[in-house]
Design a protein around this motif. Structure first.
Motif, PDB file in Angstrom:
ATOM      1  N   VAL A   1       4.810   9.273  -3.224  1.00  0.00           N
ATOM      2  CA  VAL A   1       4.817   8.092  -2.796  1.00  0.00           C
ATOM      3  C   VAL A   1       4.513   6.847  -3.309  1.00  0.00           C
ATOM      4  CG1 VAL A   1       3.320   6.770  -0.805  1.00  0.00           C
ATOM      5  CG2 VAL A   1       4.063   9.260  -0.476  1.00  0.00           C
ATOM      6  N   ASP A   2       3.463   6.945  -4.500  1.00  0.00           N
ATOM      7  CA  ASP A   2       3.105   5.997  -5.372  1.00  0.00           C
ATOM      8  C   ASP A   2       4.352   5.619  -6.085  1.00  0.00           C
ATOM      9  OD1 ASP A   2       0.755   5.494  -3.940  1.00  0.00           O
ATOM     10  OD2 ASP A   2      -0.594   6.727  -5.584  1.00  0.00           O
TER      11      ASP A   2
ATOM     12  N   TYR B   1       9.105  -1.761   2.488  1.00  0.00           N
ATOM     13  CA  TYR B   1       8.876  -1.212   3.835  1.00  0.00           C
ATOM     14  C   TYR B   1      10.266  -0.840   4.363  1.00  0.00           C
ATOM     15  CZ  TYR B   1       7.312  -0.419   8.300  1.00  0.00           C
ATOM     16  OH  TYR B   1       7.035   0.040   9.680  1.00  0.00           O
ATOM     17  N   GLN B   2      11.022  -1.638   4.327  1.00  0.00           N
ATOM     18  CA  GLN B   2      12.281  -1.521   5.095  1.00  0.00           C
ATOM     19  C   GLN B   2      13.473  -0.549   4.514  1.00  0.00           C
ATOM     20  OE1 GLN B   2      13.668  -2.538   7.912  1.00  0.00           O
ATOM     21  NE2 GLN B   2      11.613  -3.650   8.165  1.00  0.00           N
ATOM     22  N   HIS B   3      13.113  -0.584   2.865  1.00  0.00           N
ATOM     23  CA  HIS B   3      13.983   0.444   2.046  1.00  0.00           C
ATOM     24  C   HIS B   3      13.362   1.936   2.552  1.00  0.00           C
ATOM     25  CE1 HIS B   3      16.086   2.427  -1.044  1.00  0.00           C
ATOM     26  NE2 HIS B   3      14.896   2.530  -1.744  1.00  0.00           N
ATOM     27  N   MET B   4      11.906   2.077   2.622  1.00  0.00           N
ATOM     28  CA  MET B   4      11.229   3.144   2.721  1.00  0.00           C
ATOM     29  C   MET B   4      11.562   3.816   4.317  1.00  0.00           C
ATOM     30  SD  MET B   4       7.198   4.099   2.854  1.00  0.00           S
ATOM     31  CE  MET B   4       6.931   4.095   1.079  1.00  0.00           C
ATOM     32  N   LYS B   5      11.828   2.848   5.277  1.00  0.00           N
ATOM     33  CA  LYS B   5      12.075   3.211   6.585  1.00  0.00           C
ATOM     34  C   LYS B   5      13.520   3.704   6.683  1.00  0.00           C
ATOM     35  CE  LYS B   5      12.027   1.105  11.290  1.00  0.00           C
ATOM     36  NZ  LYS B   5      11.821  -0.072  12.061  1.00  0.00           N
TER      37      LYS B   5
ATOM     38  N   PHE C   1       0.335   0.220   4.867  1.00  0.00           N
ATOM     39  CA  PHE C   1       1.322   0.632   3.921  1.00  0.00           C
ATOM     40  C   PHE C   1       1.176  -0.724   2.714  1.00  0.00           C
ATOM     41  CE2 PHE C   1       5.268  -1.680   2.498  1.00  0.00           C
ATOM     42  CZ  PHE C   1       5.998  -0.513   2.126  1.00  0.00           C
ATOM     43  N   ARG C   2       0.954  -1.864   3.493  1.00  0.00           N
ATOM     44  CA  ARG C   2       0.664  -3.233   2.787  1.00  0.00           C
ATOM     45  C   ARG C   2      -0.345  -3.107   1.735  1.00  0.00           C
ATOM     46  NH1 ARG C   2      -2.178  -7.847   2.301  1.00  0.00           N
ATOM     47  NH2 ARG C   2      -0.740  -9.693   1.885  1.00  0.00           N
ATOM     48  N   ALA C   3      -1.398  -2.282   2.018  1.00  0.00           N
ATOM     49  CA  ALA C   3      -2.724  -2.222   1.093  1.00  0.00           C
ATOM     50  C   ALA C   3      -2.393  -1.184   0.317  1.00  0.00           C
ATOM     51  CB  ALA C   3      -3.828  -1.831   2.082  1.00  0.00           C
TER      52      ALA C   3
ATOM     53  N   TYR D   1       0.742  -0.459  -1.079  1.00  0.00           N
ATOM     54  CA  TYR D   1       1.820  -1.168  -1.767  1.00  0.00           C
ATOM     55  C   TYR D   1       0.977  -2.053  -2.904  1.00  0.00           C
ATOM     56  CZ  TYR D   1       5.557  -4.183  -3.468  1.00  0.00           C
ATOM     57  OH  TYR D   1       6.530  -4.691  -4.223  1.00  0.00           O
ATOM     58  N   ILE D   2       0.099  -2.751  -2.551  1.00  0.00           N
ATOM     59  CA  ILE D   2      -0.653  -3.749  -3.397  1.00  0.00           C
ATOM     60  C   ILE D   2      -1.318  -3.149  -4.322  1.00  0.00           C
ATOM     61  CG2 ILE D   2      -2.587  -5.417  -3.393  1.00  0.00           C
ATOM     62  CD1 ILE D   2      -1.567  -6.547  -0.770  1.00  0.00           C
ATOM     63  N   SER D   3      -2.305  -1.750  -3.956  1.00  0.00           N
ATOM     64  CA  SER D   3      -2.962  -1.017  -4.757  1.00  0.00           C
ATOM     65  C   SER D   3      -2.486  -0.473  -5.777  1.00  0.00           C
ATOM     66  CB  SER D   3      -4.033   0.091  -4.132  1.00  0.00           C
ATOM     67  OG  SER D   3      -3.194   0.942  -3.665  1.00  0.00           O
ATOM     68  N   VAL D   4      -1.061   0.028  -5.713  1.00  0.00           N
ATOM     69  CA  VAL D   4      -0.247   0.693  -6.618  1.00  0.00           C
ATOM     70  C   VAL D   4       0.443  -0.330  -7.347  1.00  0.00           C
ATOM     71  CG1 VAL D   4       1.838   2.138  -6.675  1.00  0.00           C
ATOM     72  CG2 VAL D   4       0.236   2.634  -5.072  1.00  0.00           C
ATOM     73  N   THR D   5       0.751  -1.487  -6.990  1.00  0.00           N
ATOM     74  CA  THR D   5       1.768  -2.279  -7.910  1.00  0.00           C
ATOM     75  C   THR D   5       1.086  -3.335  -8.427  1.00  0.00           C
ATOM     76  OG1 THR D   5       2.138  -3.912  -5.865  1.00  0.00           O
ATOM     77  CG2 THR D   5       3.770  -1.923  -6.441  1.00  0.00           C
ATOM     78  N   GLU D   6      -0.295  -3.634  -8.189  1.00  0.00           N
ATOM     79  CA  GLU D   6      -0.761  -4.649  -8.886  1.00  0.00           C
ATOM     80  C   GLU D   6      -2.355  -4.057  -9.686  1.00  0.00           C
ATOM     81  OE1 GLU D   6      -1.731  -7.872  -6.096  1.00  0.00           O
ATOM     82  OE2 GLU D   6       0.589  -7.882  -5.364  1.00  0.00           O
ATOM     83  N   MET D   7      -2.076  -3.100  -9.971  1.00  0.00           N
ATOM     84  CA  MET D   7      -3.184  -2.447 -10.839  1.00  0.00           C
ATOM     85  C   MET D   7      -3.548  -3.067 -12.124  1.00  0.00           C
ATOM     86  SD  MET D   7      -3.500   1.606  -9.555  1.00  0.00           S
ATOM     87  CE  MET D   7      -2.061   2.055 -10.575  1.00  0.00           C
TER      88      MET D   7
END
Length: 194
Positions: free
Chosen positions: A117-118, A145-149, A184-186, A188-194
């Motif tokens: 997922v990450d 989100y839309q791409h994942m959906k 999802f938002r949380a 996404y942010i945790s994975v991409t803004e580390m």
């Protein structure tokens, strides 16, 4: 053969670590079928994304052509085997509108599915940064989100043709995130803004 150095030309999501992942999974899935040639399974997996850097939208056709044109392979495989492998590479794409034409295509298509997922979030984020640099954080989150959906949600276009517990767990996690947009938002942010 010299196919592996070509992967250095691809984006980070389609380099040697991805090919190793698909080869490993392909050889594992092969056990679910009878009388398949392990060398053919390996070769299909090894070539499936080799031309991604040329044109991502047609990479399956271009990669199949690279396999077909590799004269070295003719020392090891018959014309019939090469045709099956070429078709399997053509048939591996998740958005394919028809089922793969052979077990080899079913295997590589299934092996090519993400189970991280990450990793999916990071790759989609990287794609957005490169192709949509004008997007702010919220637009990138919504695009992901839309791409994942579209790809993995209920009725999504990504299919698996084999028994794959790893992928089923991945889908379960994805669908939980899709059901809770704040989660999802949380993530996404945790994975991409580390």
């Amino acid at each position: 053969t010299a196919v592996f150095p070509e992967y250095a030309k691809n984006d980070k999501g389609h380099q040697l670590d991805h090919i190793s992942y698909v080869i490993r999974r392909s050889l594992l899935f092969m056990e679910q079928f009878e009388a398949l040639n392990a060398d053919m399974v390996y070769t299909v997996a090894a070539y499936h994304d080799v031309a991604h850097h040329i044109n991502k939208d047609e990479h399956e056709l271009l990669s199949a052509q690279v396999l077909w044109s590799d004269r070295e392979l003719r020392r090891f495989f018959t014309e019939e085997q090469l045709t099956v492998m070429k078709e399997a590479v053509e048939d591996h794409r998740a958005s394919l509108e028809y089922p793969p034409r052979s077990s080899y295509g079913e295997i590589v298509s299934s092996a090519d599915r993400s189970t991280d997922v990450d990793g999916f979030l990071k790759r989609t984020h990287g794609y957005s940064l490169k192709h949509f640099p004008e997007y702010d954080r919220e637009h990138r989150i919504e695009r992901c989100y839309q791409h994942m959906k579209d790809k993995y949600g209920d009725g999504g276009y990504a299919k698996s043709y084999v028994r794959d517990d790893e992928y089923m767990l991945f889908l379960q996690t994805i669908r939980q995130l899709l059901a809770d947009k704040e989660a999802f938002r949380a993530r996404y942010i945790s994975v991409t803004e580390m």
